[in-house]
Design a protein around this motif. Structure first.
Motif, PDB file in Angstrom:
ATOM      1  N   LEU A  78      20.782  38.677 -30.335  1.00 55.61           N
ATOM      2  CA  LEU A  78      20.697  38.172 -28.989  1.00 55.61           C
ATOM      3  C   LEU A  78      21.113  36.741 -28.595  1.00 55.61           C
ATOM      4  O   LEU A  78      22.043  36.895 -27.500  1.00 55.61           O
ATOM      5  CB  LEU A  78      19.191  38.429 -28.926  1.00 55.61           C
ATOM      6  CG  LEU A  78      18.799  38.234 -27.370  1.00 55.61           C
ATOM      7  CD1 LEU A  78      19.212  39.459 -26.613  1.00 55.61           C
ATOM      8  CD2 LEU A  78      17.101  38.112 -27.285  1.00 55.61           C
ATOM      9  N   VAL A  79      20.422  35.956 -29.232  1.00 56.42           N
ATOM     10  CA  VAL A  79      20.803  34.477 -28.465  1.00 56.42           C
ATOM     11  C   VAL A  79      22.443  33.905 -28.877  1.00 56.42           C
ATOM     12  O   VAL A  79      22.874  33.463 -27.972  1.00 56.42           O
ATOM     13  CB  VAL A  79      20.010  33.520 -29.287  1.00 56.42           C
ATOM     14  CG1 VAL A  79      20.200  31.975 -28.918  1.00 56.42           C
ATOM     15  CG2 VAL A  79      18.692  33.866 -29.124  1.00 56.42           C
ATOM     16  N   PRO A  80      22.874  34.162 -30.081  1.00 58.86           N
ATOM     17  CA  PRO A  80      24.443  33.744 -30.051  1.00 58.86           C
ATOM     18  C   PRO A  80      25.426  34.584 -29.192  1.00 58.86           C
ATOM     19  O   PRO A  80      26.429  34.294 -29.104  1.00 58.86           O
ATOM     20  CB  PRO A  80      24.633  33.813 -31.746  1.00 58.86           C
ATOM     21  CG  PRO A  80      23.479  34.009 -32.405  1.00 58.86           C
ATOM     22  CD  PRO A  80      22.404  34.622 -31.294  1.00 58.86           C
ATOM     23  N   VAL A  95      31.598  42.509 -35.224  1.00 53.67           N
ATOM     24  CA  VAL A  95      32.039  43.637 -34.381  1.00 53.67           C
ATOM     25  C   VAL A  95      32.671  42.866 -33.060  1.00 53.67           C
ATOM     26  O   VAL A  95      33.716  43.002 -32.553  1.00 53.67           O
ATOM     27  CB  VAL A  95      31.075  44.682 -33.975  1.00 53.67           C
ATOM     28  CG1 VAL A  95      31.579  45.541 -32.966  1.00 53.67           C
ATOM     29  CG2 VAL A  95      30.430  45.263 -35.131  1.00 53.67           C
ATOM     30  N   THR A  96      31.826  41.899 -32.633  1.00 49.06           N
ATOM     31  CA  THR A  96      32.190  41.178 -31.274  1.00 49.06           C
ATOM     32  C   THR A  96      31.388  39.913 -30.906  1.00 49.06           C
ATOM     33  O   THR A  96      30.313  40.085 -31.212  1.00 49.06           O
ATOM     34  CB  THR A  96      32.301  42.023 -30.015  1.00 49.06           C
ATOM     35  OG1 THR A  96      32.935  41.508 -28.864  1.00 49.06           O
ATOM     36  CG2 THR A  96      31.011  42.770 -29.516  1.00 49.06           C
ATOM     37  N   ASP A  97      31.719  38.996 -30.204  1.00 48.93           N
ATOM     38  CA  ASP A  97      31.207  37.838 -29.613  1.00 48.93           C
ATOM     39  C   ASP A  97      31.593  37.888 -27.964  1.00 48.93           C
ATOM     40  O   ASP A  97      31.277  37.162 -27.484  1.00 48.93           O
ATOM     41  CB  ASP A  97      31.415  36.609 -30.272  1.00 48.93           C
ATOM     42  CG  ASP A  97      32.988  36.115 -30.497  1.00 48.93           C
ATOM     43  OD1 ASP A  97      33.620  37.168 -29.856  1.00 48.93           O
ATOM     44  OD2 ASP A  97      33.406  34.968 -31.011  1.00 48.93           O
ATOM     45  N   GLN A  98      31.923  38.973 -27.705  1.00 49.75           N
ATOM     46  CA  GLN A  98      32.408  39.149 -26.208  1.00 49.75           C
ATOM     47  C   GLN A  98      31.345  39.580 -25.365  1.00 49.75           C
ATOM     48  O   GLN A  98      31.551  40.473 -24.500  1.00 49.75           O
ATOM     49  CB  GLN A  98      33.411  39.653 -25.930  1.00 49.75           C
ATOM     50  CG  GLN A  98      34.791  39.311 -26.997  1.00 49.75           C
ATOM     51  CD  GLN A  98      34.982  37.804 -26.367  1.00 49.75           C
ATOM     52  OE1 GLN A  98      35.135  37.548 -25.332  1.00 49.75           O
ATOM     53  NE2 GLN A  98      35.064  36.880 -27.367  1.00 49.75           N
ATOM     54  N   GLU A 125      31.193  49.910 -24.414  1.00 47.10           N
ATOM     55  CA  GLU A 125      31.434  50.468 -25.737  1.00 47.10           C
ATOM     56  C   GLU A 125      32.243  49.607 -26.600  1.00 47.10           C
ATOM     57  O   GLU A 125      33.140  48.861 -25.831  1.00 47.10           O
ATOM     58  CB  GLU A 125      32.344  51.697 -25.360  1.00 47.10           C
ATOM     59  CG  GLU A 125      32.611  52.555 -26.808  1.00 47.10           C
ATOM     60  CD  GLU A 125      33.293  53.854 -26.564  1.00 47.10           C
ATOM     61  OE1 GLU A 125      33.552  54.421 -27.804  1.00 47.10           O
ATOM     62  OE2 GLU A 125      33.452  54.044 -25.484  1.00 47.10           O
ATOM     63  N   LEU A 126      31.805  49.564 -27.692  1.00 50.20           N
ATOM     64  CA  LEU A 126      32.547  48.415 -28.645  1.00 50.20           C
ATOM     65  C   LEU A 126      33.337  49.374 -29.658  1.00 50.20           C
ATOM     66  O   LEU A 126      33.145  50.360 -29.864  1.00 50.20           O
ATOM     67  CB  LEU A 126      31.612  47.692 -29.448  1.00 50.20           C
ATOM     68  CG  LEU A 126      30.667  46.851 -28.619  1.00 50.20           C
ATOM     69  CD1 LEU A 126      29.545  46.151 -29.173  1.00 50.20           C
ATOM     70  CD2 LEU A 126      31.242  46.020 -27.582  1.00 50.20           C
ATOM     71  N   GLY A 127      34.323  48.687 -30.415  1.00 56.38           N
ATOM     72  CA  GLY A 127      35.167  49.155 -31.409  1.00 56.38           C
ATOM     73  C   GLY A 127      36.645  48.994 -31.254  1.00 56.38           C
ATOM     74  O   GLY A 127      37.459  48.910 -32.194  1.00 56.38           O
ATOM     75  N   GLY A 128      36.971  48.707 -29.930  1.00 61.99           N
ATOM     76  CA  GLY A 128      38.487  48.610 -29.526  1.00 61.99           C
ATOM     77  C   GLY A 128      38.798  47.101 -29.797  1.00 61.99           C
ATOM     78  O   GLY A 128      37.844  46.335 -30.075  1.00 61.99           O
ATOM     79  N   ALA A 129      40.026  46.647 -29.155  1.00 65.16           N
ATOM     80  CA  ALA A 129      40.445  45.065 -29.066  1.00 65.16           C
ATOM     81  C   ALA A 129      39.498  44.612 -28.119  1.00 65.16           C
ATOM     82  O   ALA A 129      39.147  43.299 -28.635  1.00 65.16           O
ATOM     83  CB  ALA A 129      41.587  45.116 -28.744  1.00 65.16           C
TER      84      ALA A 129
END
Length: 512
Positions: A78-80, A95-98, A125-129
């Motif tokens: 959550l926080v980061p 996976v992502t930090d976006q 949705e995550l998983g792509g660029a």
């Protein structure tokens, strides 16, 4: 001075705050613990708890989790603002930090979805660029799930609504309005929607969307519900961000503890005029009760760390910068100061002013009846707690410098030094009592001579001590730093925070 015997008033819990829950491939219930910074697996048959993702690793503040088709565990940090994948071989990759304050998470086959717990948040949705935005404008999202109709269901925490959206995107559809403080949406094995409330009554709203359309309420009495999971037999297991633990919740409202609930901290402790012991426990004010070693939520009062009882009023500090006064009769909350640098210990002066240790600024403050903030003393390293004696003299603990000071006309004078990270302090009977957190003990300091003597040993902390609290990440507060409060009762016995519970310290020769 004779030694004191310590007696726990509450049992510590192995789940200090429990958030996201999901069944893993091994049949155990996996639990994300935001405040503890770890993830545990619970054997529901035995209640045994195993830490599978310990604190101190890359995952800092896990809030929700879900399992993919290959057995990978996906975690919202959550926080980061990160999402992690824990592979079946236990390695962890990013996976992502976006994302901003990622919270709700769901796996649909090989697809991964998360939402953001902020006003105007997104469902992604995550998983792509790059993350794919399904929709925006969420009024603080949280735990979500795929419904029997193939759509994703999620709450708007700020508006009391539940929405759904196709997994390939589209226009969100309002499913239910006027839902009591929704924090999580879950479907049971029969396809009935269950919406958990984060409030003190532990309400679950059941909506038969695909049958009769009826809506019913179940009041569980479990304060601060956070998430739920259903096993193959349709048994419902719930978590609590406030009390932790894991509880089975039956359809008729009966409950059965699997992992006992307890304190998330606790932090500060105080005693009101009726002799009731109250602890500040981050999300709430709670009362340790015996027999049974239970912890009862008195009020859900977010971000309570330091606490001082004052008649019907409770004064609390938040490490995130606020000082507030809560009226137990009217339930009104008044902000006395904000924007401070990690305020911690708090006490009430004879004239009604609040005296506060501002740890992050090295100061001691006074807040008068008109909420004007003045400075009583400066030049400290990290002042943690304050206390006053019968003659109106003020004392300050400084954990950074290992000292306790007396304020003489605003100038700090050393009363005792070479202490091990002193935090909570209290005055009684010509002695200053001090919690030495680095040495795991309570000592007394003779106010006349400055002589230091150990009076009780304390159990170890229930969790890791962070160097500093994570403050205002993405505009919202993060994880606070532990604070070992101390209070003295009218009979000169002590109440101390240690080992994940409140301890009663009484003379060793007295019966318990």
């Amino acid at each position: 001075m004779s030694g004191l015997r310590a007696r726990r008033l509450s049992r510590p819990t192995s789940l200090r705050g429990s958030n996201g829950v999901a069944f893993g491939p091994d049949g155990r219930l996996y639990v994300a613990q935001f405040l503890a910074g770890e993830i545990s697996a619970v054997d529901l048959a035995t209640g045994d708890v195993e830490t599978v993702v310990p604190a101190g690793g890359p995952v800092q503040a896990p809030d929700d989790l879900a399992f993919g088709a290959d057995g990978s565990m996906y975690v919202t940090d959550l926080v980061p603002g990160r999402v992690w994948r824990r592979h079946p071989d236990t390695t962890v990759t990013l996976v992502t930090d976006q994302v901003r304050l990622p919270n709700g998470i769901a796996c649909v086959g090989d697809r991964l979805f998360v939402n953001e717990m902020i006003p105007g948040g997104r469902l992604l949705e995550l998983g792509g660029a790059e993350p794919v935005v399904l929709t925006g404008g969420l009024a603080m999202g949280n735990a979500m799930q795929l419904g029997p109709d193939g759509a994703l269901y999620y709450p708007h925490m700020l508006t009391g609504e539940v929405f759904r959206i196709p997994v390939d995107g589209g226009t969100p559809q309002l499913v239910a309005a006027g839902v009591h403080e929704p924090v999580a949406v879950r479907f049971d094995r029969g396809g009935v929607l269950q919406v958990l409330s984060r409030g003190v009554a532990g309400i679950v709203t059941r909506i038969d969307l695909f049958g009769t359309g009826d809506r019913t309420l179940l009041t569980s009495g479990l304060a601060g519900l956070d998430n739920a999971a259903f096993d193959a037999g349709n048994r419902m297991f719930v978590s609590s961000y406030a009390g932790g633990g894991i509880t089975e919740l039956h359809p008729d409202g009966r409950t059965r503890e699997i992992v006992p609930r307890g304190f998330a901290g606790p932090y500060g402790v105080t005693i009101d005029l009726g002799g009731t012991v109250l602890a500040a426990d981050h999300y709430r004010v709670a009362e340790p009760r015996q027999p049974g070693n239970d912890v009862t939520t008195t009020e859900l009062l977010t971000f309570a760390h330091g606490i001082a009882a004052d008649g019907d009023l409770l004064h609390v500090t938040s490490q995130f910068g606020q000082v507030r006064t809560y009226d137990r009769k009217t339930r009104a909350v008044r902000t006395r100061a904000e924007g401070l640098a990690e305020p911690l210990g708090i006490a009430v002066r004879e004239d009604g002013a609040l005296v506060v240790a501002e740890a992050g600024a090295g100061r001691v403050l006074a807040i008068d009846a008109e909420d004007t903030v003045g400075v009583l003393g400066t030049g400290f390293g990290r002042p943690v707690d304050v206390a006053v004696d019968d003659e109106g003299r003020w004392y300050v603990s400084d954990e950074e410098r290992g000292a306790v000071y007396r304020l003489d006309g605003g100038t700090p004078a050393v009363l005792a030094e070479d202490l091990g990270a002193p935090q909570g302090i209290a005055v009684g009977g010509g002695h200053l009592y001090v919690t030495e957190t680095a040495n795991g003990r309570v000592v007394t300091v003779d106010l006349a001579t400055g002589e230091v003597e150990e009076v009780a040993g304390l159990p170890a902390s229930a969790g890791p001590v962070r160097d500093r609290p994570a403050l205002q990440a993405h505009g919202l507060p993060g994880v606070p730093r532990l604070f070992a409060g101390l209070a003295v009762a009218a009979d000169r016995s002590l109440y101390a925070v240690a080992g994940g519970s409140v301890l009663h310290l009484s003379p060793a020769e007295e019966p318990s």
